[in-house]
Design an enzyme around this catalytic site. Structure first.
Site, PDB file in Angstrom:
ATOM      1  N   GLY A 122      -6.121 -13.494   2.110  1.00 45.53           N
ATOM      2  CA  GLY A 122      -7.563 -13.784   2.060  1.00 45.53           C
ATOM      3  C   GLY A 122      -7.844 -15.146   1.427  1.00 45.53           C
ATOM      4  CG  HIS A 130       3.148  -7.321  13.449  1.00 41.81           C
ATOM      5  ND1 HIS A 130       3.903  -8.457  13.604  1.00 41.81           N
ATOM      6  CD2 HIS A 130       2.719  -7.342  12.157  1.00 41.81           C
ATOM      7  CE1 HIS A 130       3.921  -9.131  12.464  1.00 41.81           C
ATOM      8  NE2 HIS A 130       3.217  -8.466  11.571  1.00 41.81           N
TER       9      HIS A 130
HETATM   10  N1  APR Z   1     -11.979  -3.204   0.411  1.00 43.47           N
HETATM   11  C1  APR Z   1     -11.780  -4.532   0.208  1.00 43.47           C
HETATM   12  N2  APR Z   1     -10.672  -5.045  -0.311  1.00 43.47           N
HETATM   13  C2  APR Z   1      -9.708  -4.193  -0.677  1.00 43.47           C
HETATM   14  C3  APR Z   1      -9.829  -2.800  -0.499  1.00 43.47           C
HETATM   15  C4  APR Z   1     -11.033  -2.306   0.072  1.00 43.47           C
HETATM   16  N3  APR Z   1     -11.240  -1.005   0.263  1.00 43.47           N
HETATM   17  N4  APR Z   1      -8.699  -2.216  -0.945  1.00 43.47           N
HETATM   18  C5  APR Z   1      -7.878  -3.203  -1.366  1.00 43.47           C
HETATM   19  N5  APR Z   1      -8.489  -4.402  -1.218  1.00 43.47           N
HETATM   20  C6  APR Z   1      -8.008  -5.736  -1.561  1.00 43.47           C
HETATM   21  C7  APR Z   1      -7.155  -5.776  -2.825  1.00 43.47           C
HETATM   22  O1  APR Z   1      -7.961  -5.739  -3.983  1.00 43.47           O
HETATM   23  C8  APR Z   1      -6.402  -7.084  -2.655  1.00 43.47           C
HETATM   24  O2  APR Z   1      -7.033  -8.159  -3.328  1.00 43.47           O
HETATM   25  O3  APR Z   1      -7.134  -6.249  -0.550  1.00 43.47           O
HETATM   26  C9  APR Z   1      -6.428  -7.347  -1.135  1.00 43.47           C
HETATM   27  C10 APR Z   1      -5.062  -7.438  -0.500  1.00 43.47           C
HETATM   28  O4  APR Z   1      -4.443  -8.577  -0.995  1.00 43.47           O
HETATM   29  P1  APR Z   1      -2.898  -8.659  -1.350  1.00 43.47           P
HETATM   30  O5  APR Z   1      -2.500  -7.441  -2.105  1.00 43.47           O
HETATM   31  O6  APR Z   1      -2.635  -9.984  -1.937  1.00 43.47           O
HETATM   32  O7  APR Z   1      -2.202  -8.543   0.115  1.00 43.47           O
HETATM   33  P2  APR Z   1      -1.954  -9.679   1.227  1.00 43.47           P
HETATM   34  O8  APR Z   1      -0.639 -10.315   1.002  1.00 43.47           O
HETATM   35  O9  APR Z   1      -3.158 -10.542   1.317  1.00 43.47           O
HETATM   36  O10 APR Z   1      -1.795  -8.764   2.533  1.00 43.47           O
HETATM   37  C11 APR Z   1      -2.838  -7.928   2.973  1.00 43.47           C
HETATM   38  O11 APR Z   1      -2.106  -7.981   5.273  1.00 43.47           O
HETATM   39  O12 APR Z   1      -0.121  -8.706   6.267  1.00 43.47           O
HETATM   40  C12 APR Z   1      -0.838  -7.630   5.779  1.00 43.47           C
HETATM   41  O13 APR Z   1       0.937  -6.179   5.095  1.00 43.47           O
HETATM   42  C13 APR Z   1      -0.118  -6.982   4.636  1.00 43.47           C
HETATM   43  O14 APR Z   1      -1.446  -5.031   4.771  1.00 43.47           O
HETATM   44  C14 APR Z   1      -1.223  -6.201   4.031  1.00 43.47           C
HETATM   45  C15 APR Z   1      -2.443  -7.117   4.185  1.00 43.47           C
END
Ligand code: APR
Length: 319
Positions: A14, A175
């Site tokens: 993000g 994927h």
């Molecule tokens: N609504 C909004 N955000 C949420 C929710 C929700 N219900 N639940 C979790 N999150 C947020 C978390 O707080 C976190 O900041 O989603 C974010 C995910 O970020 P990361 O843990 O850094 O994960 P990231 O590496 O960005 O990957 C996200 O993409 O490629 C896929 O496998 C990966 O499923 C994973 C996703």
């Protein structure tokens, strides 16, 4: 009027999405996360780079869906990423619940948005998202094929010492470990890769190793990072889809889309080349597959179907 992109999930992908979108000046950005501070902090940090980088877009962070309303594009990365040793499929139960909440949030506030899903396990999560949200199928797509193809092209370029922009290829299907590198449609400086193999410029074994490394491309990075999974290349791939939609570029891009008979496949999401323009998924391109590719594509789709069946067991509402 400036366009608005909402990023649901302000984690690693993000945050990188927000940064790339700002650097390109593509749209105003709303970062949404259940961890509001993370969203606000990243938005502010990137905004503070605008005098240095010379971009002019607004960035904000929130945990309130009202602030995301009337978005032109929504990119979803909400969920948990993989830990070392985990497959993308292991994430199913946790991320399914999260995606249901997200679908509820966006269907009320941005019913006309083009929605790009990145959360894994990708094909099943994007299909669940479409079902939960009820948004049109041509406006709900998954990002995977661009990333997988990009990894494959990069590995080939390293091996053959050819610049990446001289290589064309597609990696299609689900994927996951069953993804299919379309060797029949892979060209290096205008020449089919199968010809290069025939000429002895690349051995069959080496090519097979590169295909295998591509399939495990995400896991290789998970192992190095120890915490979290890949985020630079996934974010770049998501931005390419958003840009093609917002600027009506009609680029041909491999994306996870709902198939309704194309590639002899029905009622499931899987990765195929599509045209993305201002109407969303405007066309599905049907490549001529070699018999091997066809068999492997079918296998890959079967594995997505199996996982979707598992999802239906977790939440019968998905039927
Ligand atoms: N609504 C909004 N955000 C949420 C929710 C929700 N219900 N639940 C979790 N999150 C947020 C978390 O707080 C976190 O900041 O989603 C974010 C995910 O970020 P990361 O843990 O850094 O994960 P990231 O590496 O960005 O990957 C996200 O993409 O490629 C896929 O496998 C990966 O499923 C994973 C996703």
């Amino acid at each position: 009027m400036k366009k608005k992109i909402t990023l649901i999930g302000a984690g690693q992908i993000g945050g990188t999405l927000a940064h790339l979108i700002a650097l390109k000046g593509l749209a105003d950005v709303v970062l949404f996360d259940v961890a509001a501070g993370l969203a606000k902090g990243k938005a502010l940090d990137i905004a503070q780079s605008s005098p240095v980088n010379g971009f002019n877009v607004n960035l904000s962070g929130t945990d309130n869906y009202q602030d995301t309303k009337n978005s032109d594009v929504i990119i979803i990365t909400a969920g948990v990423p993989r830990k070392p040793g985990m497959t993308r499929d292991d994430l199913l139960g946790i991320n399914l619940k999260i995606i249901k909440q997200v679908a509820e949030g966006i269907k009320k506030t941005s019913p006309n948005a083009f929605v790009i899903c990145i959360t894994n396990p990708l094909d099943v999560i994007v299909m669940a998202l479409q079902k939960y949200s009820g948004l049109p199928k041509n406006k709900v797509v998954g990002m995977a094929g661009i990333l997988d193809s990009s990894r494959f092209i990069y590995f080939l370029s390293q091996e053959l010492k050819v610049p990446v922009n001289k290589i064309k290829s597609f990696v299609l299907g689900g994927h996951g470990d069953t993804m299919v590198a379309m060797l029949g449609s892979t060209e290096v400086e205008g020449k089919k890769i199968t010809e290069l193999v025939k000429e002895g410029k690349l051995t069959k074994e080496r090519l097979a190793q590169i295909v295998d490394r591509t399939k495990k491309g995400g896991a290789e990075i998970v192992k190095y990072l120890e915490k979290g999974s890949a985020f630079y290349a996934p974010a770049a791939s998501g931005v390419e889809m958003a840009e093609s939609y917002l600027k009506d570029l009609k680029k041909q891009l491999p994306c996870a889309v709902h198939l309704n008979g194309e590639y002899n496949t029905k009622n499931i999401y899987a990765g195929v080349p599509v045209i993305i323009g201002s109407r969303g998924v405007e066309k599905i391109i049907e490549l001529n597959l070699t018999p091997d590719e066809e068999t492997n594509f079918k296998k890959s789709v079967e594995s997505v179907k199996d996982l979707f069946d598992a999802a239906k067991k977790i939440d019968p509402e998905l039927k």
